[in-house]
Design an enzyme around this catalytic site. Structure first.
Site, short mmCIF file in Angstrom:
data_model
loop_
_atom_site.label_atom_id
_atom_site.label_comp_id
_atom_site.label_asym_id
_atom_site.label_seq_id
_atom_site.Cartn_x
_atom_site.Cartn_y
_atom_site.Cartn_z
N ASP A 1 -114.07 -93.02 -23.99
CA ASP A 1 -115.00 -92.00 -23.48
C ASP A 1 -114.36 -91.09 -22.44
OD1 ASP A 1 -117.98 -94.12 -23.58
OD2 ASP A 1 -116.81 -93.12 -25.13
N ARG B 1 -127.71 -93.26 -31.20
CA ARG B 1 -127.27 -94.52 -31.80
C ARG B 1 -127.69 -95.71 -30.96
NH1 ARG B 1 -123.79 -97.16 -34.95
NH2 ARG B 1 -122.75 -98.98 -34.07
N ASP C 1 -122.20 -103.21 -39.19
CA ASP C 1 -121.89 -104.52 -39.78
C ASP C 1 -121.63 -105.60 -38.73
OD1 ASP C 1 -119.52 -102.77 -39.41
OD2 ASP C 1 -118.44 -104.60 -39.91
N CYS D 1 -122.34 -89.87 -36.75
CA CYS D 1 -122.46 -88.82 -35.73
C CYS D 1 -121.12 -88.08 -35.72
CB CYS D 1 -122.76 -89.42 -34.36
SG CYS D 1 -121.36 -90.27 -33.67
N ILE E 1 -110.34 -96.13 -31.17
CA ILE E 1 -111.69 -96.68 -31.25
C ILE E 1 -112.55 -95.94 -32.28
CG2 ILE E 1 -113.80 -97.17 -29.94
CD1 ILE E 1 -111.46 -98.87 -29.03
N ARG F 1 -120.02 -94.83 -37.53
CA ARG F 1 -120.82 -95.71 -36.66
C ARG F 1 -121.58 -96.78 -37.46
NH1 ARG F 1 -121.27 -92.81 -31.72
NH2 ARG F 1 -121.53 -94.82 -30.72
N PRO F 2 -120.91 -97.58 -38.29
CA PRO F 2 -121.61 -98.62 -39.06
C PRO F 2 -122.20 -99.70 -38.14
CG PRO F 2 -119.24 -98.88 -39.25
CD PRO F 2 -119.46 -97.61 -38.48
N ARG G 1 -126.92 -84.96 -22.36
CA ARG G 1 -127.18 -86.35 -22.76
C ARG G 1 -126.54 -87.32 -21.77
NH1 ARG G 1 -126.12 -87.81 -28.88
NH2 ARG G 1 -126.75 -89.76 -27.88
N LYS H 1 -125.05 -94.31 -17.76
CA LYS H 1 -125.88 -94.07 -18.95
C LYS H 1 -125.77 -95.26 -19.89
CE LYS H 1 -124.07 -91.54 -22.46
NZ LYS H 1 -124.10 -92.20 -23.79
N ASN H 2 -124.53 -95.70 -20.17
CA ASN H 2 -124.35 -96.73 -21.19
C ASN H 2 -124.78 -98.11 -20.74
OD1 ASN H 2 -123.58 -94.74 -22.89
ND2 ASN H 2 -121.40 -95.20 -22.80
C1 EPZ Z 1 -120.60 -97.81 -26.92
O1 EPZ Z 1 -120.89 -97.41 -28.25
C2 EPZ Z 1 -120.84 -96.58 -26.06
N1 EPZ Z 1 -122.24 -96.16 -26.18
C3 EPZ Z 1 -119.91 -95.44 -26.51
O2 EPZ Z 1 -120.11 -94.34 -25.63
C4 EPZ Z 1 -118.46 -95.92 -26.40
O3 EPZ Z 1 -117.61 -94.91 -26.85
C5 EPZ Z 1 -118.27 -97.19 -27.23
O4 EPZ Z 1 -119.22 -98.20 -26.79
C6 EPZ Z 1 -116.87 -97.77 -27.11
O5 EPZ Z 1 -116.60 -98.06 -25.76
C7 EPZ Z 1 -123.17 -96.84 -25.50
O6 EPZ Z 1 -122.90 -97.82 -24.81
C8 EPZ Z 1 -124.59 -96.35 -25.64
P1 EPZ Z 1 -118.76 -100.01 -30.40
P2 EPZ Z 1 -120.98 -98.53 -29.43
O7 EPZ Z 1 -119.78 -100.80 -31.14
O8 EPZ Z 1 -121.58 -99.77 -28.89
C9 EPZ Z 1 -116.99 -99.58 -34.80
C10 EPZ Z 1 -120.52 -92.12 -25.00
O9 EPZ Z 1 -119.84 -91.09 -25.12
N2 EPZ Z 1 -118.12 -100.45 -35.18
O10 EPZ Z 1 -117.91 -100.68 -29.38
O11 EPZ Z 1 -121.60 -97.89 -30.60
C11 EPZ Z 1 -117.48 -98.20 -34.40
O12 EPZ Z 1 -117.67 -97.39 -35.53
C12 EPZ Z 1 -120.61 -93.10 -26.16
O13 EPZ Z 1 -121.17 -92.45 -23.97
C13 EPZ Z 1 -118.19 -100.96 -36.49
O14 EPZ Z 1 -117.32 -100.68 -37.31
O15 EPZ Z 1 -119.44 -98.76 -29.70
C14 EPZ Z 1 -116.39 -97.71 -33.50
O16 EPZ Z 1 -115.35 -97.20 -34.31
C15 EPZ Z 1 -119.84 -92.62 -27.39
N3 EPZ Z 1 -119.24 -101.74 -36.82
C16 EPZ Z 1 -115.92 -98.99 -32.81
O17 EPZ Z 1 -116.37 -100.08 -33.62
C17 EPZ Z 1 -120.23 -102.06 -35.93
O18 EPZ Z 1 -121.16 -102.81 -36.29
C18 EPZ Z 1 -116.48 -99.15 -31.39
O19 EPZ Z 1 -117.87 -99.26 -31.50
C19 EPZ Z 1 -120.15 -101.54 -34.62
C20 EPZ Z 1 -119.08 -100.74 -34.26
#
Ligand code: EPZ
Length: 422
Positions: free
Chosen positions: A308, A94, A126, A118, A330, A123-124, A400, A22-23
């Site tokens: 995950d 997201r 930045d 969510c 995370i 989920r910011p 999902r 999916k991801n």
């Molecule tokens: C991807 O989300 C996956 N989703 C998530 O899977 C997965 O848990 C996550 O990576 C971590 O491996 C998809 O690929 C569609 P991140 P993503 O940016 O890209 C913080 C599932 O269950 N952060 O690596 O959104 C964030 O809040 C989903 O399939 C910032 O602070 O994850 C989080 O605490 C859930 N600012 C951490 O970093 C930002 O601009 C990891 O986020 C971006 C992220």
């Protein structure tokens, strides 16, 4: 809303086919925005999130046609593009924010709604904004939307992310492939889904190297052409189903599974007393003997233990011998499955980012509620070996990320059925 009913049962036996990731697919689909020529994705998973991404891309002017019962996605984007990703779609998923990079690269501007928080965290965005700004984009927030502009096009740059964000890495890659000059992304995410996206972009004519490491170098090109790309195996679905025989006993082979996709997870299963064997057709899993042993888990970016799979691992540890401590590093709120498991008789204490699980002999069936995608499936795993019947409500979360979960588990002997809701 549908519910799923599970009756605790004995050992499982047989094979479970693992779908495309999916991801990975949610990052590959927006790549169609980068070229006028068609991008065909094979081994695509049949999930509601994929249908949501299809809706979003259609709203931008791209076309996505599901072929072969949804396993093939024929995508193209050769007409007029409307670079606005609407709140109504983005708030549902997201990953909609992954159109930001490709729209900037193709058009030089984009208006993308902030996804909003969510269940598992704020989920910011930045890190995405800083990464795209490094390539010359000007991004401002107005009325809940990110307004991004790159007058004169994006320019290659060296940028180090403060955290190895998966989505920000994907947005940067899809922007930099058409930027003028060379880019280097430092502290890049190393997940297999990043490697898969890089392979697809390279098949489209992009010049990328270093994917899978912390430093990725991209040489911008003028245009990308079409390609056909197979979506990589879903390592999270794989890990999820590997836990079914670990929890119930018996032996199950997860077809298409590769240990290299989830090495840290397999190491933890081995420490817990679960046998994991790579075969020519997948990964064979069985419980070595006696009770599962308690293990500690810390979630980290790849190649660390995947966040995950944290909820699913907790379901196994609820009936392990001894006490396990799980640290979620995370996301800020990813233990919502814990109170639901406690309703089934688990002994779990949550303090901030730590959950302490004291193993009990057996869980008891109960009515429980799914709160997010991975929490939902952890409740189903826990119910497989619980005494009596468990009803999991709000399973739309499950749909999902897991195609036909009741069919896949029934095929190996689980007592599970879906009850259609209103
Ligand atoms: C991807 O989300 C996956 N989703 C998530 O899977 C997965 O848990 C996550 O990576 C971590 O491996 C998809 O690929 C569609 P991140 P993503 O940016 O890209 C913080 C599932 O269950 N952060 O690596 O959104 C964030 O809040 C989903 O399939 C910032 O602070 O994850 C989080 O605490 C859930 N600012 C951490 O970093 C930002 O601009 C990891 O986020 C971006 C992220």
């Amino acid at each position: 809303m549908d519910s799923i009913i599970v009756r605790g049962n004995g050992p499982l036996k047989g094979q479970i086919p693992i779908a495309g990731a999916k991801n990975a697919c949610l990052a590959l689909m927006p790549a169609t925005l980068l070229s006028e020529e068609p991008l065909t994705l094979t081994n695509a998973p049949r999930l509601s999130d994929i249908r949501t991404m299809t809706q979003l891309l259609a709203s931008l002017g791209a076309e996505v046609t599901a072929l072969q019962d949804g396993k093939v996605l024929a995508t193209s984007c050769h007409g007029e593009i409307k670079p606005v990703a609407d709140y109504d779609i983005v708030r549902k998923m997201r990953a909609s924010n992954l159109v930001l990079g490709p729209l900037l690269a193709r058009l030089g501007h984009a208006v993308v709604s902030l996804p909003g928080g969510c269940a598992i965290g704020a989920r910011p965005m930045d890190i995405h904004i800083d990464a795209l700004a490094a390539l010359g984009a000007e991004i401002e927030l107005k009325d809940g939307y990110l307004h991004a502009n790159a007058r004169g096009g994006l320019k290659g740059a060296v940028h180090e992310m403060r955290f190895a964000s998966v989505g920000a890495t994907e947005n940067f890659l899809m922007a930099a492939v058409l930027a003028k000059g060379t880019s280097v992304l430092k502290n890049a995410a190393r997940e297999p889904e990043i490697v898969d996206l890089a392979k697809c972009l390279r098949a489209m004519g992009a010049q990328i190297e270093g994917e899978g490491t912390s430093d990725i170098t991209i040489q911008g090109v003028d245009r990308l052409h079409g390609a056909t790309h197979p979506v990589v195996t879903d390592r999270i679905e794989l890990g999820t189903y590997m836990l079914a025989p670990a929890i119930c006993g018996g032996e199950v082979e997860c077809l298409g599974g590769r240990i290299d996709l989830i090495e840290s997870f397999c190491e933890k299963l081995d420490a817990a007393g679960i046998s994991v064997e790579q075969t020519h057709t997948g990964i064979k899993v069985s419980r070595k003997n006696g009770r599962v042993r308690a293990v500690d888990v810390v979630t980290e970016p790849f190649p660390g233990f995947p966040t995950d799979l944290q909820a699913q691992m907790m379901a196994l540890l609820c009936t392990a011998e001894g006490t396990s401590v799980l640290e979620e590093k995370i996301f800020e709120n990813r233990f919502m499955h814990a109170p639901e498991l406690v309703r089934m008789g688990a002994k779990i204490e949550v303090h901030g980012g730590h959950a302490t699980v004291h193993g009990v002999d057996k869980l008891k069936g109960a009515r429980v509620m799914a709160t997010d995608l991975r929490a939902s499936v952890s409740l189903i795993l826990a119910a497989l070996a619980a005494e009596g019947e468990t009803m999991v409500s709000r399973v739309y979360h499950l749909d999902r990320g897991y195609e036909r979960v009741e069919e896949k588990l029934s095929a190996v002997g689980a007592k599970i059925e879906r009850v259609k809701g209103d």
